[in-house]
Design an enzyme around this catalytic site. Structure first.
Site, PDB file in Angstrom:
ATOM      1  N   ASN A  38       0.722  -1.034   0.021  1.00 28.37           N
ATOM      2  CA  ASN A  38      -0.113   0.031   0.124  1.00 28.37           C
ATOM      3  C   ASN A  38       0.713   1.120   0.014  1.00 28.37           C
ATOM      4  OD1 ASN A  38       0.750  -0.757   2.576  1.00 28.37           O
ATOM      5  ND2 ASN A  38      -1.016   0.322   3.638  1.00 28.37           N
ATOM      6  N   GLU A  89       3.953  -4.953  12.350  1.00 25.64           N
ATOM      7  CA  GLU A  89       3.158  -3.622  12.349  1.00 25.64           C
ATOM      8  C   GLU A  89       1.946  -4.312  11.582  1.00 25.64           C
ATOM      9  OE1 GLU A  89       2.890  -1.084  13.386  1.00 25.64           O
ATOM     10  OE2 GLU A  89       5.020  -0.394  13.937  1.00 25.64           O
ATOM     11  N   CYS A  94      -3.171   1.067   6.604  1.00 22.37           N
ATOM     12  CA  CYS A  94      -3.369   0.270   7.998  1.00 22.37           C
ATOM     13  C   CYS A  94      -4.397   0.926   8.857  1.00 22.37           C
ATOM     14  CB  CYS A  94      -2.030  -0.152   8.344  1.00 22.37           C
ATOM     15  SG  CYS A  94      -1.079   1.229   8.936  1.00 22.37           S
ATOM     16  N   GLU A 130       7.636   1.261  15.691  1.00 24.51           N
ATOM     17  CA  GLU A 130       8.466   1.687  14.950  1.00 24.51           C
ATOM     18  C   GLU A 130       8.515   3.243  15.244  1.00 24.51           C
ATOM     19  OE1 GLU A 130       6.967   0.168  10.924  1.00 24.51           O
ATOM     20  OE2 GLU A 130       8.999  -0.747  10.943  1.00 24.51           O
TER      21      GLU A 130
END
Ligand code: NAD
Length: 456
Positions: free
Chosen positions: A133, A229, A263, A437
């Site tokens: 994405n 993630e 996301c 992250e």
């Protein structure tokens, strides 16, 4: 360059046609890439100043190449051409942030008895695996901290978007010593080979919950470090003092950006009964006005879904929601013609128990539900296995913050959503991930902690 002997098809989602071939990395070529990475890391880990300078230069080169890489992002990912340069531009910001980040020495005791310091050691070789994405941005969330910390990296992009990553790595490698950063491309099978390979000591993975779970299992075999993630099902809660037009504009942007393939996009909306109709009307109006189509046209705002699989998934979830009594106030079906285009869709009349509400749709279809009390809205927002982000929309930011702090997720926004930056930790609660992250927290997650204890 890694020897990659066969190829696989890359499809343009705007046409549904194969437009290019990407190299298919063999098992032997992967072994070679990991061996080269292991050798290159030995000198790379020695000189932090050199790493910072190389990373800063890589950031400059990537930013300068944004226009050159953009057509490839459009061709394989479907991003409208005029938005596509932002992919490399944003990615370079992450590299620059990690090049410039100052870390304070961590001395936890310095007295007559002892001096005790925390030392951060790189893991060695990192295997980085990314989704389709935001192919370059999400890769740089990993490359910036991993390289700065003194690791070498073998990066595997999604098989749907391999070409922009190959270009990015080629550009960055003008600033990096050989072997420190390599890209390998192939199908999902290659990801499995990477996670079970004996050389990498850390896997940094961004992708779906289902694959994340397989990665965690593979990593457990020899205790590789993992950052995962994963997916989200972010809720937006509108409070009863919200202005429908203003709220709808913010929610629409955060739900339909990148055709909903984010996301941490807004994936379900809770609105008080008194505001449900005006918020739905305003959202429907925005969806109706959005220009969807050929990503090469300058006025296109929303491109296609990136993969056929994702297109079928969105089609299925919307059809299921409509079959369960839902109503599409706008959209509700794919667009005619070739390519993976789906009309921007607002769905009412559904609730928990329907896939469009419970699962991650990752596409341009948004359920908007009504609630009676704020406690009920918070409970429904939290009643999910996901925990990536959430937002609360109110004329009173303090009231909004009080409700937002009750959301069980990695990031809670007030009167915005998707405000993300390199210095801000990004982490999923529950099944949305493991680890963190970005920011100094992200950097430290590419190191092993050790104590240097000097007795006095
Ligand atoms: P995916 O899980 O299908 O694939 C992600 C990557 O994993 C790809 O490179 C794929 O080839 C690889 N892979 C597949 N099987 C593997 C295996 N067995 N072992 C190792 N690697 C394997 O996800 P996707 O469809 O590419 O991406 C969409 C998903 O990613 C969504 O769920 C989205 O929410 C999530 N995502 C999360 C974040 C985040 O930061 N939390 C960001 C973007 C996307």
């Amino acid at each position: 360059m890694t020897v990659q002997d066969a190829t696989f098809d890359v499809v343009n989602p705007a046409t549904g046609e194969v437009f290019a071939q990407a190299p298919r990395c063999s098992r032997e070529a992967l072994d070679e890439a990991f061996e080269r990475a292991r050798d290159a890391q030995l000198s790379w880990r020695e000189d932090e100043q050199r790493r910072r300078e190389s990373l800063a230069r890589a950031a400059d080169l990537l930013a300068a190449a944004a226009d050159e890489i953009a057509p490839t992002v459009t061709a394989e990912q479907g991003r409208p051409r005029h938005h596509a340069p932002l992919e490399a531009t944003f990615a370079s910001r992450w590299l620059r942030y990690f090049a410039e980040l100052e870390l304070e020495p961590e001395v936890i005791q310095d007295d007559d008895d002892a001096r005790v310091e925390i030392v951060r050691r790189p893991h060695g070789v990192v295997a980085a695996i990314t989704p389709w994405n935001f192919p370059l941005v999400l890769a740089c969330w990993k490359l910036g901290p991993a390289l700065r910390a003194g690791n070498s990296v073998v990066l595997k992009p999604s098989p749907f978007t391999p070409l922009s990553t190959l270009k990015m790595v080629e550009v960055m490698n003008e600033a990096l010593p050989p072997g420190v950063l390599q890209a390998v491309t192939g199908t999902d099978e290659l990801g499995g080979w990477m996670t079970s390979h004996p050389i990498p000591r850390k896997i940094s993975f961004t992708g779906s919950v289902a694959t994340g779970s397989k990665v965690a299992l593979a990593a457990a075999a020899d205790f590789k470090r993992v950052t995962l993630e994963l997916g989200g099902n972010d809720a937006a809660i509108v409070l009863d003092d919200g202005d429908p037009a203003e709220v709808a504009a913010g929610i629409f942007q955060a739900a339909f950006l990148n055709t909903g393939q984010v996301c941490s996009a807004i994936k379900r909306v809770y609105v008080p009964e008194s505001l449900h109709a005006p918020v739905v009307d305003a959202l429907s109006e925005l969806a109706r006005a959005a220009v969807v189509g050929d990503p090469l046209q300058p006025d296109t705002e929303l491109g296609p879904l990136t993969t056929r699989l994702q297109y079928e998934r969105v089609k299925g979830l919307v059809a299921d929601a409509l079959g369960a009594g839902g109503k599409a106030t706008v959209g509700g079906a794919p667009l005619d013609g070739p390519g993976y285009f789906f009309a921007p869709t607002i769905v009412t009349g559904v609730a928990e128990g329907v896939g469009l509400v419970d699962e991650e749709q990752f596409g341009p279809a948004l359920p908007v539900m009504s609630y009676r009390t704020v406690d009920e809205a918070v409970a429904r927002a939290n009643d999910t296995r996901f925990g990536l982000g959430g937002s609360v929309w109110s004329a009173d930011p303090e009231r909004g913050a009080e409700v937002a702090s009750r959301l069980e997720c990695g990031t809670s926004w007030v009167n915005t959503h998707l405000a993300i930056g390199p210095s801000q930790p990004f982490a999923g609660s529950k099944s949305s991930g493991l680890g963190v992250e970005n920011g100094p927290w992200g950097l430290k997650s590419y190191t092993d902690i050790s104590v240097l204890y000097r007795s006095k």
